[in-house]
Structure formats: structure tokens, C-alpha cells
Design a protein around this motif. Sequence first.
Motif, mmCIF file in Angstrom:
data_model
loop_
_atom_site.group_PDB
_atom_site.id
_atom_site.type_symbol
_atom_site.label_atom_id
_atom_site.label_comp_id
_atom_site.label_asym_id
_atom_site.label_seq_id
_atom_site.Cartn_x
_atom_site.Cartn_y
_atom_site.Cartn_z
ATOM 1 N N GLU A 325 41.605 -36.077 -6.411
ATOM 2 C CA GLU A 325 42.102 -37.275 -7.650
ATOM 3 C C GLU A 325 43.240 -36.576 -8.529
ATOM 4 N N GLN A 326 43.827 -35.492 -8.560
ATOM 5 C CA GLN A 326 45.325 -34.992 -8.714
ATOM 6 C C GLN A 326 46.333 -35.580 -8.151
ATOM 7 N N ALA A 327 46.066 -36.161 -6.902
ATOM 8 C CA ALA A 327 47.333 -36.438 -5.883
ATOM 9 C C ALA A 327 47.327 -37.875 -6.430
ATOM 10 N N VAL A 328 46.406 -38.233 -6.547
ATOM 11 C CA VAL A 328 46.402 -40.542 -6.555
ATOM 12 C C VAL A 328 46.536 -40.263 -8.171
ATOM 13 N N GLU A 329 46.094 -39.612 -9.284
ATOM 14 C CA GLU A 329 46.914 -39.935 -10.457
ATOM 15 C C GLU A 329 48.416 -39.423 -10.671
ATOM 16 N N SER A 330 48.799 -38.411 -9.300
ATOM 17 C CA SER A 330 50.247 -38.042 -9.898
ATOM 18 C C SER A 330 51.289 -39.674 -9.155
ATOM 19 N N ASP A 331 50.378 -40.120 -7.800
ATOM 20 C CA ASP A 331 51.300 -40.880 -7.169
ATOM 21 C C ASP A 331 50.792 -42.085 -8.063
ATOM 22 N N VAL A 332 50.147 -42.151 -8.361
ATOM 23 C CA VAL A 332 49.967 -43.860 -9.393
ATOM 24 C C VAL A 332 50.678 -44.461 -10.494
ATOM 25 N N ALA A 333 50.990 -42.953 -11.285
ATOM 26 C CA ALA A 333 51.543 -42.843 -12.114
ATOM 27 C C ALA A 333 52.980 -43.444 -11.975
ATOM 28 N N SER A 334 53.242 -43.184 -10.107
ATOM 29 C CA SER A 334 54.970 -43.292 -10.115
ATOM 30 C C SER A 334 55.474 -44.566 -9.746
ATOM 31 N N ARG A 335 53.930 -44.652 -9.371
ATOM 32 C CA ARG A 335 54.488 -46.598 -8.701
ATOM 33 C C ARG A 335 55.371 -47.767 -9.067
ATOM 34 N N ALA A 336 55.013 -47.846 -9.840
ATOM 35 C CA ALA A 336 55.392 -49.157 -10.472
ATOM 36 C C ALA A 336 57.414 -49.429 -9.796
ATOM 37 N N GLY A 337 57.174 -50.446 -9.865
ATOM 38 C CA GLY A 337 58.652 -50.785 -8.637
ATOM 39 C C GLY A 337 58.959 -50.895 -7.307
ATOM 40 N N ASN A 338 57.536 -50.058 -6.953
ATOM 41 C CA ASN A 338 57.620 -49.354 -5.886
ATOM 42 C C ASN A 338 56.780 -49.809 -4.447
ATOM 43 N N THR A 339 56.679 -50.947 -3.320
ATOM 44 C CA THR A 339 56.390 -51.077 -2.491
ATOM 45 C C THR A 339 56.147 -50.165 -1.142
ATOM 46 N N ARG A 340 55.044 -50.046 -1.010
ATOM 47 C CA ARG A 340 54.649 -49.188 0.104
ATOM 48 C C ARG A 340 53.618 -49.917 1.256
ATOM 49 N N THR A 341 53.475 -49.070 2.447
ATOM 50 C CA THR A 341 52.882 -49.481 3.173
ATOM 51 C C THR A 341 51.038 -49.195 2.811
ATOM 52 N N THR A 342 50.497 -49.741 3.386
ATOM 53 C CA THR A 342 49.470 -48.777 3.215
ATOM 54 C C THR A 342 48.881 -47.377 3.829
ATOM 55 N N ALA A 343 50.062 -46.846 4.882
ATOM 56 C CA ALA A 343 50.512 -45.194 5.913
ATOM 57 C C ALA A 343 51.171 -44.826 4.375
ATOM 58 N N GLU A 344 51.998 -45.082 4.229
ATOM 59 C CA GLU A 344 53.099 -45.343 3.611
ATOM 60 C C GLU A 344 52.030 -44.084 2.139
ATOM 61 N N ILE A 345 51.442 -45.287 1.595
ATOM 62 C CA ILE A 345 50.822 -44.495 0.201
ATOM 63 C C ILE A 345 49.801 -43.384 1.035
ATOM 64 N N GLY A 346 49.292 -43.837 2.313
ATOM 65 C CA GLY A 346 48.184 -41.801 2.462
ATOM 66 C C GLY A 346 48.808 -41.212 3.145
ATOM 67 N N ASP A 347 49.757 -41.193 3.684
ATOM 68 C CA ASP A 347 50.719 -40.286 4.006
ATOM 69 C C ASP A 347 51.696 -39.320 2.715
ATOM 70 N N ALA A 348 51.600 -40.060 1.444
ATOM 71 C CA ALA A 348 52.688 -39.607 0.302
ATOM 72 C C ALA A 348 51.410 -38.654 -0.500
ATOM 73 N N ILE A 349 49.957 -39.090 -0.086
ATOM 74 C CA ILE A 349 49.071 -38.653 -1.061
ATOM 75 C C ILE A 349 48.342 -37.221 0.042
ATOM 76 N N ALA A 350 48.517 -37.866 1.074
ATOM 77 C CA ALA A 350 48.005 -36.412 2.189
ATOM 78 C C ALA A 350 48.868 -35.318 2.009
ATOM 79 N N ALA A 351 50.109 -35.940 1.768
ATOM 80 C CA ALA A 351 51.252 -34.548 1.638
ATOM 81 C C ALA A 351 51.312 -33.981 -0.187
ATOM 82 N N ALA A 352 50.839 -34.537 -0.511
ATOM 83 C CA ALA A 352 50.699 -33.745 -1.873
ATOM 84 C C ALA A 352 49.635 -33.089 -2.059
ATOM 85 N N VAL A 353 48.181 -33.323 -0.914
ATOM 86 C CA VAL A 353 47.091 -32.300 -1.372
ATOM 87 C C VAL A 353 47.267 -30.980 0.007
ATOM 88 N N SER A 354 48.466 -31.283 1.158
ATOM 89 C CA SER A 354 48.674 -30.748 1.904
ATOM 90 C C SER A 354 49.451 -29.195 1.437
#
Length: 354
Positions: A325-354
Motif C-alpha cells: 500500500e505504501q509503494a502504491v501511495e508513493s507511485d500514484v503520488a508521482s504519476r502526474a503527466g507521466n505515461t507508463r505501460t501496465t508492466a512499467e507500473i507493475g515493475d516500479a511498484i515491485a521494485a519499491a517493495v523488494s
Amino acid sequence: MSEEASKVISLAVIPGDGIGPEVTAEAVKVLKAVTQDGPARFELTEYQLGAEHWLRTGETLPDETLEALKGHDAILFGAVGAAPGDTQMPSGLIEREMLLKLRFSLDHFVNLRPSKLYPGVASPLANPGDIDFIVVREGTEGPYVGNGGSLRTGTEHEIATEVSLNTAHGVERVVRDAFRRASERPRKKLTLVHKHNVLVYAGSLWKRTFESVAADFPDVETDYLHVDAATIFLTTNPSRFDVIVTDNLFGDIITDLAAAVTGGIGLAASGNINMEGTFPSMFEPVHGSAPDIAGQQKADPTAAILSAALMLHHLGFDAEAERVEQAVESDVASRAGNTRTTAEIGDAIAAAVS
Ligand SMILES: NC(=O)C1=CN([C@@H]2O[C@H](COP(=O)(O)OP(=O)(O)OC[C@H]3O[C@@H](n4cnc5c(N)ncnc54)[C@H](O)[C@@H]3O)[C@@H](O)[C@H]2O)C=CC1
Ligand SMILES: CC(C)CC(=O)C(=O)O
Ligand SMILES: [Mg+2]
């Protein structure tokens, strides 16, 4: 933690149709990342079910598949359903004969749908305020039970019925669950949403049950709204809500609205929970198969990832759920204006929890 010390969790994965497989892959990625050092090790069994499976095989949910699913600790579900204009697929067949059949057969009477406006996420509301509520939607009864029929079908004299089923047992257990959840939250406020001014029989049962269970939870503030008025407050003053309890149909509708006001359907998670533990609970995004964006890596996997976090909570892995949940919270907070693929979003959140 060593692999031997990890608890093995037998997880059924049903990716389904459309964007279902795309978002489920990211949820699994995050689950594996957050548990790579324990305390859980997920053993995955994938089940091919859904509209595409029906088109290939004619199967909706065979009895042996249902029995096999009962043997898992939990189920992670993507989404099912054909495109609304698809003429090959009878409308609602897979939703009813597969998804609802699963929820009913596994006695998922609590359909838990949290709504939270995360910091930095844009709401379509000018002044959204602090939105953080949960909807406890009844999951096994109501108008979705298939209790209806049609006479003189296809003629100008056709009569169609779709009768809502509400049992004292079914209403009591979900209302009690909602009171318990409300009593454990800081605000301790529970709103019953129904339409008892018109749906007098079912409405009366819900109202009487709500009032009677309230007596066991004197610390919970209670409130009632007709469902039409609830849609007004969900858009004009959503922060008035803490916990909402409602029936299967109203809960379905208001949680799509709640998702829209908290930043979009791509963020809305849910759990279909068997609170008695007699069968595995099932976790899935609120959204459907989104045929309009399927196969394009445009889907937001956050709802599926947050559904996996709900599953971690349900299985008792609160620390891991909170990391997601914290990784999602940080990820969504920094999304404005950036377009990522489904897998890129998953990669970022997975990296944040690793
Ligand atoms: N739990 C389930 O499996 C559900 C299945 N369905 C089925 O799904 C199919 C499509 O139904 P719709 O009414 O169009 O609802 P939907 O939720 O699939 O899509 C509604 C809109 O939201 C968008 N959307 C949905 N999920 C998204 C995500 N993760 N990221 C970004 N945008 C997203 C879609 O592109 C579409 O514009 C139908 O066959 C329907 O019966 C619908 C709701 C729930
Ligand atoms: C059977 C489903 C398609 C109903 C639904 O839209 C939901 O549960 O959100
Ligand atoms: Mg829905």
C-alpha cells in the motif's frame, strides 16, 4: 527469512479476459517481490476461465474446477467478460455462470471495497476533501441471484422479472460484519444505503436488521441514506462516509462511482470474503475486462495490485500488505503527466517493495 521458514500459500490465479491477464501479471509480480524473503511463499495454479475460454471450449465453470478452487488458500482474479457488443457471447453468461457462481458457491458474503483518495491523485471533484471509506457490499444475494424469468419472450406482451433475494441470515451477517469493521475504525460511523421508501419488503428487512444489530455496537454512529441520495453525497461530500453497508446491486453501482471520485477505476480494489473461512476468499479489481483497452498495455494494474494487498491482509501478512500500500501511495503520488505501460507500473511498484 529462509525459504523453509516461509508459510506456503496455495494461490489460484484466474486471469480471465481482456485486461484481466495484463493486470493480474503485475499483481503476481508485486506479490512475489514483497514476499521474496518470506514470510509467505505463494504456489500458483492458473485456471483458464472466462469468455475466451467459453468460446474455445463451451465451459463456464465446470464442477471439477469449482472443487479444485475450493482447495486453495485464496484466489486472485483478474476480470471476465466479452466486449458489450460481442454477438458471439450471450450477454451475462460468463458473469453469471462463472463469476457470480464462484462468489455464491464460495459464500463470499462480504464484498469489501475500500475507497481512498491518495495524496497527489486527481479527483474529478473540485473539493474532494479527505476521502477514506469502505463499502461492505453484500455478495451472495440481492437481485444478482438469477431469480427471475420472462413470459411471452420476444413478443410485445413480454413480462420480465428479476426478483431480489434477501434473507434474514444473509442480511444479518453482512450488517454485523460492517458494524464490526466500523467499530474498529477511528471514526466509527456506519451508513446503511438502500431504498426502503420504495423497495419496502427488502428495505424493511435491511432497516430492521440494521437497527437491531446497532444495539450491539453502541459506539458506532449510524446513518441511513436512500441510494439515490447516496450518489449525491458521494459526489458532493464523499468525506462524510466512513463505512457503508448495502446490498449487492447498490454496492456494485456506488463503488464504480466511488472509484471515479477517488481517481479512477484503475485504482479500485476489492475482496470477496468468506468471513467464516469455509472456502477461499477471492480478490479482484472492481473493474471489468475493459475490452476497449485490452492487449495494449494501457490498463492501470494498481487496482489488481491493491487487491493483492487486501489478500495479504486477509491471510494475516499485514506488514507485507502495508508495504504494498505504501509503494502504491508513493507511485500514484508521482504519476502526474507521466505515461507508463501496465508492466512499467507493475515493475516500479515491485521494485519499491523488494
Ligand atoms: N469483475 C468482473 O470481472 C467484471 C466484469 N465486467 C465485464 O467486463 C466487460 C466490460 O465492462 P464495462 O462495463 O466496459 O466495464 P469496465 O470496468 O471493464 O470498463 C469501464 C471503463 O473503465 C476503463 N477501465 C477499466 N479498468 C481499467 C484499468 N485498470 N485501467 C484503466 N482503465 C480501465 C475501461 O477502459 C472502460 O473505459 C463486460 O463484459 C462486463 O460484463 C464488468 C465489471 C466487473
Ligand atoms: C458480476 C459482475 C460483472 C458484477 C460487477 O460489475 C461487480 O461485481 O463489480
Ligand atoms: Mg461492477
